[in-house]
Scaffold this active site. Structure first.
Site, mmCIF file in Angstrom:
data_model
loop_
_atom_site.group_PDB
_atom_site.id
_atom_site.type_symbol
_atom_site.label_atom_id
_atom_site.label_comp_id
_atom_site.label_asym_id
_atom_site.label_seq_id
_atom_site.Cartn_x
_atom_site.Cartn_y
_atom_site.Cartn_z
ATOM 1 N N ASP A 180 0.842 -1.195 0.000
ATOM 2 C CA ASP A 180 0.000 0.000 0.000
ATOM 3 C C ASP A 180 0.876 1.244 0.000
ATOM 4 O O ASP A 180 2.074 1.172 0.319
ATOM 5 C CB ASP A 180 -0.970 -0.007 1.195
ATOM 6 C CG ASP A 180 -0.297 -0.320 2.530
ATOM 7 O OD1 ASP A 180 0.938 -0.395 2.586
ATOM 8 O OD2 ASP A 180 -1.028 -0.489 3.518
ATOM 9 N N ASN A 222 -8.283 -1.690 13.615
ATOM 10 C CA ASN A 222 -9.663 -1.799 13.123
ATOM 11 C C ASN A 222 -9.826 -3.021 12.204
ATOM 12 O O ASN A 222 -10.868 -3.190 11.579
ATOM 13 C CB ASN A 222 -10.092 -0.520 12.386
ATOM 14 C CG ASN A 222 -9.315 -0.288 11.095
ATOM 15 O OD1 ASN A 222 -8.426 -1.064 10.747
ATOM 16 N ND2 ASN A 222 -9.648 0.765 10.378
ATOM 17 N N HIS A 243 -7.948 -3.706 9.529
ATOM 18 C CA HIS A 243 -7.548 -3.534 8.133
ATOM 19 C C HIS A 243 -6.284 -4.337 7.811
ATOM 20 O O HIS A 243 -5.470 -4.619 8.676
ATOM 21 C CB HIS A 243 -7.420 -2.052 7.742
ATOM 22 C CG HIS A 243 -6.189 -1.358 8.209
ATOM 23 N ND1 HIS A 243 -6.051 0.006 8.176
ATOM 24 C CD2 HIS A 243 -5.020 -1.815 8.727
ATOM 25 C CE1 HIS A 243 -4.860 0.345 8.638
ATOM 26 N NE2 HIS A 243 -4.215 -0.739 8.978
ATOM 27 N N GLU A 280 -9.696 -1.249 4.321
ATOM 28 C CA GLU A 280 -10.360 -0.841 5.553
ATOM 29 C C GLU A 280 -11.649 -1.652 5.756
ATOM 30 O O GLU A 280 -12.114 -2.325 4.823
ATOM 31 C CB GLU A 280 -10.697 0.663 5.475
ATOM 32 C CG GLU A 280 -9.491 1.572 5.295
ATOM 33 C CD GLU A 280 -8.665 1.758 6.579
ATOM 34 O OE1 GLU A 280 -8.757 0.920 7.496
ATOM 35 O OE2 GLU A 280 -7.918 2.735 6.644
HETATM 36 P P1 PGA Z 1 1.244 -1.010 12.978
HETATM 37 O O1 PGA Z 1 0.332 -0.908 11.701
HETATM 38 O O2 PGA Z 1 2.195 -2.125 12.731
HETATM 39 O O3 PGA Z 1 1.957 0.311 13.066
HETATM 40 O O4 PGA Z 1 0.355 -1.289 14.135
HETATM 41 C C1 PGA Z 1 -0.250 -2.075 11.221
HETATM 42 C C2 PGA Z 1 -1.345 -1.737 10.254
HETATM 43 O O5 PGA Z 1 -1.998 -0.708 10.408
HETATM 44 O O6 PGA Z 1 -1.580 -2.537 9.338
#
Ligand code: PGA
Length: 238
Positions: A64, A130, A132, A137
């Site tokens: 992404d 959340n 995702h 999302e």
């Molecule tokens: P993080 O992000 O490793 O900083 O928790 C993970 C994500 O949002 O996919």
């Protein structure tokens, strides 16, 4: 659902176990297409890869990227991955999004490149609080491919925390591989660290399979390994 859980009691162990899972996944494959995540979670993994000093051969496929940042912007996920892992490991072939390109054309270009070079062989992923996966999302169909997405409010807040000095002008849209692209992976390694991810990990793996929790697609995924610390696994064991 069948998956392997590898538990780590601290960050160093997490990094080493993630590295071992990754090497096992790429073993015997010639230039596999590998997706790697950004975020806080994989930091010990990338540290372990850098410390290891070996130079595994693979093609990097970007998971992404923010939309609309200049090529020199340090917030680009491509730049982050380059600094943390791709440059140190000498990974030269990179299928990345061009954040500054005309968005619809860029989606078509990445779709075309995946059609030619794909599918993804190994997806190393994190999960957002959340649920995702990449920037898919909540509400994302399991059948979408590469596309442009609006970032959830909580995702923008979480991403701002990576760059506290960048003020309010943070991208609200992004490119992402879709869950359909990720479902094609022969092997998936999900990295999860910290108590803050315990509940969403439980919902993703043991809850209903639903686009409301994009990570729940993993329940149908073959070749799934979860590398998680004890805190992240705490809700699975209740
Ligand atoms: P993080 O992000 O490793 O900083 O928790 C993970 C994500 O949002 O996919």
């Amino acid at each position: 659902m069948k998956y392997t859980v590898v538990e780590a009691s601290n960050d160093t162990e997490f990094g080493l176990k993630a590295k071992a899972a990754f090497y096992a996944a790429i073993d015997g494959l010639s230039m596999p297409n590998v997706v790697l995540p950004t975020g806080e979670t994989p930091r010990p993994f990338y540290q372990a890869l850098r410390d290891d000093g070996s130079k595994p051969a693979f093609t990097y496929v970007q998971l992404d990227e923010y939309l609309g940042l200049a090529e020199s912007d340090p917030r680009l996920f491509a730049a982050w991955l380059a600094r943390d892992v791709l440059d140190p490991l000498d990974i030269k072939i990179r299928l990345t999004f061009n954040s500054a390109a005309e968005p619809e054309q860029e989606v078509r270009r990445m779709r075309d490149r995946l059609a030619v070079h794909g599918p993804i062989d190994i997806a190393v992923l994190g999960i957002g609080s959340n649920g995702h996966i990449g920037f898919n999302e909540p509400g994302s169909s399991f059948d979408h491919g590469v596309r442009i997405v609006d970032l959830a409010v909580e995702t923008i807040a979480a991403n701002k925390a990576y760059w506290p000095q960048s003020g309010t002008s943070f991208p609200a849209q992004a490119f992402t591989l879709g869950l359909a692209d990720l479902k094609a992976a022969r092997q998936t390694i999900l990295l999860v660290r910290g108590e803050g991810k315990a509940e969403i990990l439980r919902r993703a793996l043991l809850g209903e399979i639903t686009p409301d929790v994009p990570g729940s697609y993993l329940q149908r995924q073959k070749g799934l390994t979860i590398v998680a610390d004890t805190a992240a696994l705490s809700a699975m064991k209740l």
